[in-house]
Design a protein around this motif. Sequence first.
Motif, PDB file in Angstrom:
ATOM      1  N   GLY A  77       0.569  -1.480   0.086  1.00 14.86           N
ATOM      2  CA  GLY A  77      -0.144  -0.365   0.536  1.00 14.86           C
ATOM      3  C   GLY A  77       0.380   1.091  -0.081  1.00 14.86           C
ATOM      4  O   GLY A  77       0.530   2.118  -0.049  1.00 14.86           O
ATOM      5  N   HIS A  78       2.112   1.470   0.643  1.00 11.75           N
ATOM      6  CA  HIS A  78       3.041   1.842   0.373  1.00 11.75           C
ATOM      7  C   HIS A  78       3.417   3.059  -0.979  1.00 11.75           C
ATOM      8  O   HIS A  78       2.993   4.095  -0.599  1.00 11.75           O
ATOM      9  CB  HIS A  78       4.428   1.620   0.787  1.00 11.75           C
ATOM     10  CG  HIS A  78       5.832   3.846   1.114  1.00 11.75           C
ATOM     11  ND1 HIS A  78       6.305   2.826   0.240  1.00 11.75           N
ATOM     12  CD2 HIS A  78       5.131   3.735   2.065  1.00 11.75           C
ATOM     13  CE1 HIS A  78       6.937   4.437   0.170  1.00 11.75           C
ATOM     14  NE2 HIS A  78       6.497   5.026   1.237  1.00 11.75           N
ATOM     15  N   ARG A  79       3.860   2.598  -2.161  1.00  7.35           N
ATOM     16  CA  ARG A  79       2.718   3.165  -2.935  1.00  7.35           C
ATOM     17  C   ARG A  79       2.461   2.982  -4.524  1.00  7.35           C
ATOM     18  O   ARG A  79       1.729   3.158  -5.215  1.00  7.35           O
ATOM     19  CB  ARG A  79       5.058   2.917  -4.055  1.00  7.35           C
ATOM     20  CG  ARG A  79       5.114   3.971  -4.719  1.00  7.35           C
ATOM     21  CD  ARG A  79       4.985   5.716  -4.683  1.00  7.35           C
ATOM     22  NE  ARG A  79       5.945   6.168  -3.681  1.00  7.35           N
ATOM     23  CZ  ARG A  79       5.940   6.704  -2.518  1.00  7.35           C
ATOM     24  NH1 ARG A  79       4.841   7.918  -2.816  1.00  7.35           N
ATOM     25  NH2 ARG A  79       6.979   7.597  -2.216  1.00  7.35           N
ATOM     26  N   PHE A  80       1.035   1.500  -3.943  1.00  7.37           N
ATOM     27  CA  PHE A  80       0.770   0.816  -4.681  1.00  7.37           C
ATOM     28  C   PHE A  80      -0.691   0.661  -3.726  1.00  7.37           C
ATOM     29  O   PHE A  80      -1.651  -0.203  -3.433  1.00  7.37           O
ATOM     30  CB  PHE A  80       1.161   0.102  -4.650  1.00  7.37           C
ATOM     31  CG  PHE A  80       2.188  -0.266  -5.705  1.00  7.37           C
ATOM     32  CD1 PHE A  80       2.739   0.753  -6.787  1.00  7.37           C
ATOM     33  CD2 PHE A  80       3.188  -0.812  -5.283  1.00  7.37           C
ATOM     34  CE1 PHE A  80       3.892   0.699  -7.645  1.00  7.37           C
ATOM     35  CE2 PHE A  80       4.524  -1.063  -6.222  1.00  7.37           C
ATOM     36  CZ  PHE A  80       5.260  -0.439  -6.853  1.00  7.37           C
ATOM     37  N   PRO A  81      -1.282   1.656  -3.282  1.00  6.20           N
ATOM     38  CA  PRO A  81      -2.269   1.926  -2.744  1.00  6.20           C
ATOM     39  C   PRO A  81      -4.009   0.547  -3.240  1.00  6.20           C
ATOM     40  O   PRO A  81      -4.498   0.035  -3.021  1.00  6.20           O
ATOM     41  CB  PRO A  81      -2.938   3.251  -2.012  1.00  6.20           C
ATOM     42  CG  PRO A  81      -2.608   3.540  -2.786  1.00  6.20           C
ATOM     43  CD  PRO A  81      -0.843   3.552  -3.990  1.00  6.20           C
ATOM     44  N   HIS A  82      -4.044   0.959  -4.933  1.00  8.07           N
ATOM     45  CA  HIS A  82      -5.101   0.279  -4.935  1.00  8.07           C
ATOM     46  C   HIS A  82      -4.908  -1.161  -4.634  1.00  8.07           C
ATOM     47  O   HIS A  82      -6.282  -1.920  -5.285  1.00  8.07           O
ATOM     48  CB  HIS A  82      -5.708   1.086  -6.269  1.00  8.07           C
ATOM     49  CG  HIS A  82      -4.357  -0.008  -7.366  1.00  8.07           C
ATOM     50  ND1 HIS A  82      -2.976   0.535  -7.025  1.00  8.07           N
ATOM     51  CD2 HIS A  82      -5.084  -0.983  -8.503  1.00  8.07           C
ATOM     52  CE1 HIS A  82      -2.199  -0.375  -8.611  1.00  8.07           C
ATOM     53  NE2 HIS A  82      -3.051  -1.055  -8.898  1.00  8.07           N
ATOM     54  N   LEU A  83      -3.741  -1.406  -5.212  1.00  8.70           N
ATOM     55  CA  LEU A  83      -3.355  -3.159  -4.683  1.00  8.70           C
ATOM     56  C   LEU A  83      -3.475  -3.414  -3.058  1.00  8.70           C
ATOM     57  O   LEU A  83      -3.682  -4.645  -3.040  1.00  8.70           O
ATOM     58  CB  LEU A  83      -2.116  -3.756  -5.316  1.00  8.70           C
ATOM     59  CG  LEU A  83      -2.115  -3.533  -7.224  1.00  8.70           C
ATOM     60  CD1 LEU A  83      -0.855  -3.885  -7.670  1.00  8.70           C
ATOM     61  CD2 LEU A  83      -2.932  -4.800  -7.444  1.00  8.70           C
ATOM     62  N   ALA A  84      -3.373  -1.956  -2.300  1.00  2.00           N
ATOM     63  CA  ALA A  84      -3.569  -2.971  -0.657  1.00  2.00           C
ATOM     64  C   ALA A  84      -4.892  -3.854  -0.595  1.00  2.00           C
ATOM     65  O   ALA A  84      -4.587  -5.292   0.175  1.00  2.00           O
ATOM     66  CB  ALA A  84      -3.632  -2.418  -0.319  1.00  2.00           C
ATOM     67  N   ASP A  85      -5.706  -4.272  -1.309  1.00  2.00           N
ATOM     68  CA  ASP A  85      -7.538  -4.852  -0.857  1.00  2.00           C
ATOM     69  C   ASP A  85      -6.815  -5.380  -1.805  1.00  2.00           C
ATOM     70  O   ASP A  85      -8.209  -6.006  -1.920  1.00  2.00           O
ATOM     71  CB  ASP A  85      -8.257  -3.399  -0.170  1.00  2.00           C
ATOM     72  CG  ASP A  85      -8.165  -2.898  -0.175  1.00  2.00           C
ATOM     73  OD1 ASP A  85      -7.458  -3.202   0.947  1.00  2.00           O
ATOM     74  OD2 ASP A  85      -8.304  -1.981   0.499  1.00  2.00           O
ATOM     75  N   VAL A  86      -6.825  -5.937  -3.060  1.00  2.00           N
ATOM     76  CA  VAL A  86      -6.833  -6.703  -3.752  1.00  2.00           C
ATOM     77  C   VAL A  86      -5.910  -7.688  -3.469  1.00  2.00           C
ATOM     78  O   VAL A  86      -5.115  -8.579  -2.914  1.00  2.00           O
ATOM     79  CB  VAL A  86      -6.192  -6.284  -5.174  1.00  2.00           C
ATOM     80  CG1 VAL A  86      -6.147  -7.851  -5.892  1.00  2.00           C
ATOM     81  CG2 VAL A  86      -7.062  -4.837  -6.323  1.00  2.00           C
ATOM     82  N   PRO A  87      -7.459  -9.145  -3.387  1.00  2.00           N
ATOM     83  CA  PRO A  87      -7.252 -10.541  -2.668  1.00  2.00           C
ATOM     84  C   PRO A  87      -5.650 -11.123  -3.388  1.00  2.00           C
ATOM     85  O   PRO A  87      -5.709 -11.331  -5.461  1.00  2.00           O
ATOM     86  CB  PRO A  87      -8.156 -11.433  -2.632  1.00  2.00           C
ATOM     87  CG  PRO A  87      -9.034 -10.698  -3.617  1.00  2.00           C
ATOM     88  CD  PRO A  87      -8.522  -9.282  -3.708  1.00  2.00           C
ATOM     89  N   ILE A  88      -4.653 -11.549  -2.705  1.00  2.00           N
ATOM     90  CA  ILE A  88      -3.987 -12.726  -3.093  1.00  2.00           C
ATOM     91  C   ILE A  88      -4.266 -13.759  -3.548  1.00  2.00           C
ATOM     92  O   ILE A  88      -4.898 -14.448  -2.918  1.00  2.00           O
ATOM     93  CB  ILE A  88      -2.368 -12.307  -2.362  1.00  2.00           C
ATOM     94  CG1 ILE A  88      -1.916 -11.159  -3.442  1.00  2.00           C
ATOM     95  CG2 ILE A  88      -1.380 -13.816  -3.482  1.00  2.00           C
ATOM     96  CD1 ILE A  88      -0.341 -10.969  -1.637  1.00  2.00           C
ATOM     97  N   ASP A  89      -4.744 -14.568  -4.910  1.00  2.00           N
ATOM     98  CA  ASP A  89      -4.699 -15.613  -5.212  1.00  2.00           C
ATOM     99  C   ASP A  89      -3.541 -16.506  -4.442  1.00  2.00           C
ATOM    100  O   ASP A  89      -2.380 -17.148  -5.259  1.00  2.00           O
ATOM    101  CB  ASP A  89      -4.931 -15.570  -7.148  1.00  2.00           C
ATOM    102  CG  ASP A  89      -5.353 -16.790  -7.674  1.00  2.00           C
ATOM    103  OD1 ASP A  89      -5.134 -18.226  -7.135  1.00  2.00           O
ATOM    104  OD2 ASP A  89      -5.588 -17.052  -8.351  1.00  2.00           O
ATOM    105  N   PRO A  90      -3.458 -17.822  -3.849  1.00  2.00           N
ATOM    106  CA  PRO A  90      -2.425 -18.733  -3.918  1.00  2.00           C
ATOM    107  C   PRO A  90      -2.369 -19.876  -4.626  1.00  2.00           C
ATOM    108  O   PRO A  90      -0.519 -20.222  -4.425  1.00  2.00           O
ATOM    109  CB  PRO A  90      -2.788 -18.882  -2.124  1.00  2.00           C
ATOM    110  CG  PRO A  90      -3.960 -18.507  -1.847  1.00  2.00           C
ATOM    111  CD  PRO A  90      -5.092 -17.813  -3.139  1.00  2.00           C
ATOM    112  N   ALA A  91      -2.897 -20.172  -5.052  1.00  2.00           N
ATOM    113  CA  ALA A  91      -2.772 -21.260  -6.401  1.00  2.00           C
ATOM    114  C   ALA A  91      -2.324 -20.753  -7.036  1.00  2.00           C
ATOM    115  O   ALA A  91      -1.235 -21.364  -8.148  1.00  2.00           O
ATOM    116  CB  ALA A  91      -3.834 -21.487  -6.507  1.00  2.00           C
TER     117      ALA A  91
END
Length: 385
Positions: free
Chosen positions: A290-304
């Motif tokens: 979130g420090h430099r890419f805030p829109h990605l802070a809440d996008v879920p990571i796909d563990p698969a």
Amino acid sequence: MRGSTDVVVVGGGVIGLSVARELRLAGVERVTVLERESSVGQGSSARANGGFRAQFTTRPNIEFSRYSIAELERLEAATGLLSMHQVGYLLLTGTEEGERALHAACELQRSLGVATEWLGPQEASERVPFVRSDGLHAGTFHARDGFLDPHGVVAALHWEARGLGVEVVTGAEVRAVRRQAGGVFEVEHARGSTRAGWVVNAAGADAQAIGHMLGLDLPVTPYRRNLAYARDPSGSTELIPMCVDLDTGVLVRRDTSGGYVIAYSDPSDPPSRETSVDPAFLEAVASRIGHRFPHLADVPIDPAHCWAGLYPETPDHHAIVGEAAEAPGFVQCVGFGGHGVMHAPAAGKAVAELVTLGRCESFDLHPLRPSRFVEGDLVLETAVL
Ligand SMILES: Cc1cc2nc3c(=O)[nH]c(=O)nc-3n(C[C@H](O)[C@H](O)[C@H](O)COP(=O)(O)OP(=O)(O)OC[C@H]3O[C@@H](n4cnc5c(N)ncnc54)[C@H](O)[C@@H]3O)c2cc1C
């Protein structure tokens, strides 16, 4: 299988294949690659993110990149196998210290013929609209940097090497290397034994074990490195530069199929041979992104769709390329850390010159020589991503 050859290359990853190909191009008649696995390119080369960049902080790494980017462009034009996207690398910093270091690196790159652009905070944030501009001090951009498919690099090098007559033997784990009378090497492997005038160590994360076979202690240590994949709710497939937040060490690129590939190399990770994804990595990314890419802070990571592999690291983050004085005829081409795919062309060229000319004319290999560690004469690369 018993046989003889001019040069045995141990390891069929990007480095070994590039070395073998360049040896043939330089006129070495018989080149044999011995690879442990059942096919080439199954080691670190299969796990890479595929980034390539000239934006390093030291002369040897910048020179290797300059040569290699041009050669990767040629390889893509010749084979069409690389899926090469020259979208640039955008390096960003929000600290004064970071700005000073970035400026020095930019000046060095430019002095070595790399067209890196210096960007003020507004220009930098305009390059990629989702970058948080608050507190941004500066950025740099080099348009010929980008990313490619590492499997494509393996396939292209393998194709060209085979076409030039390189013998590639798979399922051939090297178990011992002995020097015999007259300086000839006997290489014992799972498929038999091969006599050779030269042996090149290109065994990636296993470089140390191969070195030990001839009494060399090489400081090449494997570290687990991870990559995360996050789906993009927008569904956009428009490519963006590889965005690097130098303040946190997080880097992000958009994949060709959409979504984001996210990397972070934790400098405090211990050495490891583990290649499953580290849960601590996912937490570390979540707390930094979130420090430099805030829109990605809440996008879920796909563990698969996350993966991990090994960086074959050295203490100064430079490869080891050269013949050790105590083992003539035994050439090291190892320790490429997180930049082996992008530096494979230069590495191959350097080794081919060492073997055929007795010296390297294309690059100054002094900073990469094997003896630098015992001499305590190290140049540190700090752009370690
Ligand atoms: C997550 C991750 C991301 C990365 N991202 C990038 C990137 O963006 N850009 C980049 O340039 N690099 C990247 N890298 C680094 C890159 O993958 C490595 O630097 C590079 O693949 C090293 O190539 P290599 O040929 O030396 O090693 P490898 O590909 O590991 O090849 C070594 C080969 O030697 C073989 N071998 C080992 N021991 C023996 C033996 N005794 N006998 C016979 N064969 C043997 C192995 O089976 C293997 O095939 C990344 C790596 C990881 C893990």
